[in-house]
Write an enzyme that holds these catalytic residues in place. Structure first.
Site, PDB file in Angstrom:
ATOM      1  N   GLY A  71       0.558  -4.792   0.946  1.00 39.89           N
ATOM      2  CA  GLY A  71      -0.622  -4.800   0.072  1.00 39.89           C
ATOM      3  C   GLY A  71      -0.376  -5.501  -1.255  1.00 39.89           C
ATOM      4  O   GLY A  71      -1.313  -6.010  -1.873  1.00 39.89           O
ATOM      5  N   GLU A  96       4.446  -5.001   7.289  1.00 44.94           N
ATOM      6  CA  GLU A  96       3.758  -3.874   7.935  1.00 44.94           C
ATOM      7  C   GLU A  96       4.191  -3.654   9.381  1.00 44.94           C
ATOM      8  O   GLU A  96       4.177  -2.527   9.881  1.00 44.94           O
ATOM      9  CB  GLU A  96       2.236  -4.085   7.900  1.00 44.94           C
ATOM     10  CG  GLU A  96       1.611  -3.953   6.525  1.00 44.94           C
ATOM     11  CD  GLU A  96       1.564  -5.253   5.741  1.00 44.94           C
ATOM     12  OE1 GLU A  96       2.276  -6.223   6.101  1.00 44.94           O
ATOM     13  OE2 GLU A  96       0.809  -5.295   4.751  1.00 44.94           O
ATOM     14  N   GLU A 132      -0.930  -9.006  -0.514  1.00 47.32           N
ATOM     15  CA  GLU A 132      -2.368  -9.158  -0.262  1.00 47.32           C
ATOM     16  C   GLU A 132      -3.169  -9.108  -1.559  1.00 47.32           C
ATOM     17  O   GLU A 132      -4.149  -9.837  -1.722  1.00 47.32           O
ATOM     18  CB  GLU A 132      -2.826  -8.073   0.720  1.00 47.32           C
ATOM     19  CG  GLU A 132      -2.208  -8.281   2.099  1.00 47.32           C
ATOM     20  CD  GLU A 132      -2.416  -7.096   3.033  1.00 47.32           C
ATOM     21  OE1 GLU A 132      -1.886  -6.001   2.729  1.00 47.32           O
ATOM     22  OE2 GLU A 132      -3.121  -7.256   4.037  1.00 47.32           O
ATOM     23  N   ALA A 184       0.873  -1.170   0.000  1.00 45.30           N
ATOM     24  CA  ALA A 184       0.000   0.000   0.000  1.00 45.30           C
ATOM     25  C   ALA A 184       0.913   1.224   0.000  1.00 45.30           C
ATOM     26  O   ALA A 184       2.066   1.146   0.438  1.00 45.30           O
ATOM     27  CB  ALA A 184      -0.894  -0.014   1.222  1.00 45.30           C
TER      28      ALA A 184
HETATM   29  C1  HXC Z   1       5.102   4.304  -1.248  1.00 49.72           C
HETATM   30  C2  HXC Z   1       6.991   3.284  -2.049  1.00 49.72           C
HETATM   31  C3  HXC Z   1       6.605   2.056  -1.464  1.00 49.72           C
HETATM   32  C4  HXC Z   1       5.373   2.012  -0.756  1.00 49.72           C
HETATM   33  C5  HXC Z   1       8.494   1.764  -2.461  1.00 49.72           C
HETATM   34  N1  HXC Z   1       8.164   3.049  -2.656  1.00 49.72           N
HETATM   35  N2  HXC Z   1       7.563   1.137  -1.741  1.00 49.72           N
HETATM   36  N3  HXC Z   1       6.234   4.380  -1.932  1.00 49.72           N
HETATM   37  N4  HXC Z   1       4.664   3.165  -0.668  1.00 49.72           N
HETATM   38  N5  HXC Z   1       4.914   0.892  -0.200  1.00 49.72           N
HETATM   39  C6  HXC Z   1       8.919   4.069  -3.392  1.00 49.72           C
HETATM   40  C7  HXC Z   1      10.139   4.544  -2.636  1.00 49.72           C
HETATM   41  O1  HXC Z   1       9.784   5.517  -1.700  1.00 49.72           O
HETATM   42  C8  HXC Z   1      10.986   5.087  -3.749  1.00 49.72           C
HETATM   43  O2  HXC Z   1      10.524   6.358  -4.170  1.00 49.72           O
HETATM   44  C9  HXC Z   1      10.697   4.125  -4.901  1.00 49.72           C
HETATM   45  O3  HXC Z   1       9.448   3.497  -4.581  1.00 49.72           O
HETATM   46  C10 HXC Z   1      11.745   3.048  -5.049  1.00 49.72           C
HETATM   47  O4  HXC Z   1      11.909   2.391  -3.801  1.00 49.72           O
HETATM   48  P1  HXC Z   1      13.327   2.223  -3.074  1.00 49.72           P
HETATM   49  O5  HXC Z   1      13.067   2.006  -1.646  1.00 49.72           O
HETATM   50  O6  HXC Z   1      14.236   3.335  -3.445  1.00 49.72           O
HETATM   51  O7  HXC Z   1      13.860   0.882  -3.774  1.00 49.72           O
HETATM   52  P2  HXC Z   1      14.819  -0.242  -3.130  1.00 49.72           P
HETATM   53  O8  HXC Z   1      15.936   0.398  -2.359  1.00 49.72           O
HETATM   54  O9  HXC Z   1      15.135  -1.146  -4.261  1.00 49.72           O
HETATM   55  O10 HXC Z   1      13.900  -1.008  -2.066  1.00 49.72           O
HETATM   56  C11 HXC Z   1      12.771  -1.732  -2.464  1.00 49.72           C
HETATM   57  C12 HXC Z   1      11.894  -2.105  -1.226  1.00 49.72           C
HETATM   58  C13 HXC Z   1      11.544  -0.828  -0.439  1.00 49.72           C
HETATM   59  C14 HXC Z   1      12.657  -3.099  -0.341  1.00 49.72           C
HETATM   60  C15 HXC Z   1      10.631  -2.793  -1.775  1.00 49.72           C
HETATM   61  O11 HXC Z   1      11.028   0.141  -1.343  1.00 49.72           O
HETATM   62  C16 HXC Z   1      10.543  -1.049   0.639  1.00 49.72           C
HETATM   63  O12 HXC Z   1      10.859  -1.576   1.709  1.00 49.72           O
HETATM   64  N6  HXC Z   1       9.284  -0.618   0.405  1.00 49.72           N
HETATM   65  C17 HXC Z   1       8.237  -0.683   1.388  1.00 49.72           C
HETATM   66  C18 HXC Z   1       7.774  -2.113   1.583  1.00 49.72           C
HETATM   67  C19 HXC Z   1       6.663  -2.146   2.621  1.00 49.72           C
HETATM   68  O13 HXC Z   1       6.867  -1.858   3.798  1.00 49.72           O
HETATM   69  N7  HXC Z   1       5.481  -2.508   2.183  1.00 49.72           N
HETATM   70  C20 HXC Z   1       4.337  -2.580   3.050  1.00 49.72           C
HETATM   71  C21 HXC Z   1       3.605  -1.268   2.919  1.00 49.72           C
HETATM   72  S1  HXC Z   1       2.299  -1.140   4.080  1.00 49.72           S
HETATM   73  P3  HXC Z   1      11.297   7.719  -3.777  1.00 49.72           P
HETATM   74  O14 HXC Z   1      10.565   8.736  -4.610  1.00 49.72           O
HETATM   75  O15 HXC Z   1      11.074   7.886  -2.310  1.00 49.72           O
HETATM   76  O16 HXC Z   1      12.732   7.495  -4.149  1.00 49.72           O
HETATM   77  C22 HXC Z   1       1.071  -2.087   3.463  1.00 49.72           C
HETATM   78  C23 HXC Z   1       0.018  -2.393   4.451  1.00 49.72           C
HETATM   79  C24 HXC Z   1      -1.364  -2.209   4.090  1.00 49.72           C
HETATM   80  O17 HXC Z   1       1.053  -2.532   2.363  1.00 49.72           O
HETATM   81  C25 HXC Z   1      -2.152  -2.076   5.330  1.00 49.72           C
HETATM   82  C26 HXC Z   1      -1.568  -1.121   6.319  1.00 49.72           C
HETATM   83  C27 HXC Z   1      -2.590  -0.315   7.068  1.00 49.72           C
END
Ligand code: HXC
Length: 257
Positions: free
Chosen positions: A108, A131, A111, A65
């Site tokens: 997400g 998360e 999911e 998400a």
């Molecule tokens: C918004 C995101 C994002 C996300 C990545 N990006 N994941 N933006 N929401 N979930 C953006 C980054 O900010 C970045 O943009 C660009 O995508 C590239 O990501 P990087 O981090 O620079 O890439 P990398 O170093 O290769 O790492 C990849 C990754 C990491 C390991 C997947 O991006 C990451 O950990 N993402 C989050 C994963 C996560 O926690 N997902 C769960 C989300 S919560 P910018 O512009 O900043 O450079 C969820 C829960 C739902 O889904 C219900 C909760 C209430």
């Protein structure tokens, strides 16, 4: 319809939905959820579509998400707007949906894959519910669907620790039906989707509904559902066609609807 965050295309009897927010690793924001759900519902209404494939990019199916969109949310607004409610439309389509996962399917993203009926994974795929590292929990079905997919103990480890698993582990765990070389993922998804789309639609809808019922109910209720659904298919022309084709030793020519 005009879409900005997804590419939508019909090839033969297969509807393709490709997540397309490369700058955010296909993070699922409100617009993505609206567009994916709308596109899936439109394919679902079209009897010319017998299967749907949802995919992302080579690097990410979806990294979750959209964290930036959620960061400043309040509990009150989350509940009032039903932040992930749009996904109910997607999860409710009758048409089988295949998730073709390459790269990250996190939060997400994992999911969303689990809202699909079949998950095909590239050998590069990574699945997880991280998360907990953000101070929240899965919010698009992860705590419920992951347990049903991989069992309580595996799901508990993944959800409590946020550990990411690779494609091989996801396949061993039963989350993924098959792992294929990344270069073959779309061709494999296409072949599988076409084979499903070539079946009789009423039987495919009935099979998906029965599978969904199994996820939701007791064995006795599920068997009762199956018995009724099985019997009902004997009123379709495609059942007569399928069985006479078998007797005549020829391929069936289904009407689809
Ligand atoms: C918004 C995101 C994002 C996300 C990545 N990006 N994941 N933006 N929401 N979930 C953006 C980054 O900010 C970045 O943009 C660009 O995508 C590239 O990501 P990087 O981090 O620079 O890439 P990398 O170093 O290769 O790492 C990849 C990754 C990491 C390991 C997947 O991006 C990451 O950990 N993402 C989050 C994963 C996560 O926690 N997902 C769960 C989300 S919560 P910018 O512009 O900043 O450079 C969820 C829960 C739902 O889904 C219900 C909760 C209430």
């Amino acid at each position: 319809a005009e879409y900005e965050t997804v590419l939508v295309e019909q090839r033969g009897r297969v509807g393709w939905i490709t997540l397309n927010r490369p700058d955010a690793l296909n993070a699922l924001n409100a617009q993505v959820s609206r567009e994916v759900s709308h596109a899936a519902a439109a394919f679902d209404e079209d009897p010319g579509v017998g299967a749907i494939v949802v995919t992302g990019s080579e690097r990410a199916f979806a990294a979750g998400a959209d964290i930036k969109e959620m960061e400043d949310m309040t509990a009150e607004r989350m509940l009032a707007t039903d932040h992930f409610g749009e996904w109910n439309t997607f999860a409710a389509v009758r048409t089988p949906v295949i998730a073709a996962v390459s790269g990250y399917a996190l939060g997400g993203g994992c999911e969303l894959a689990m809202m699909c009926d079949i998950i095909l994974a590239a050998d590069s795929a990574k699945f997880g519910q991280p998360e907990i590292n953000l101070g929240v929990i899965p919010g698009m079905g992860g705590t419920q669907r992951l347990i049903r997919a991989v069992g309580y103990y595996k799901a508990a480890e993944l959800i409590l620790s946020g550990r990411i698993m690779d494609a091989a582990e996801a396949e061993r765990s039963g989350l993924v039906s098959r792992v294929v070389p990344a270069a073959d993922l779309l061709a494999e998804a296409s072949a599988l989707a076409e084979s499903i789309a070539a079946k009789s639609l009423p039987s495919v809808y009935a099979a998906k509904a029965a599978l969904d019922t199994a996820m939701e109910t007791t064995l006795a209720e599920g068997l009762a559902h199956e018995k009724t659904a099985f019997a009902a298919l004997f009123d379709t022309a495609d059942q007569k066609e399928g069985m006479s084709a078998f007797r005549e030793k020829r391929p069936p020519e289904f009407r689809h609807r």
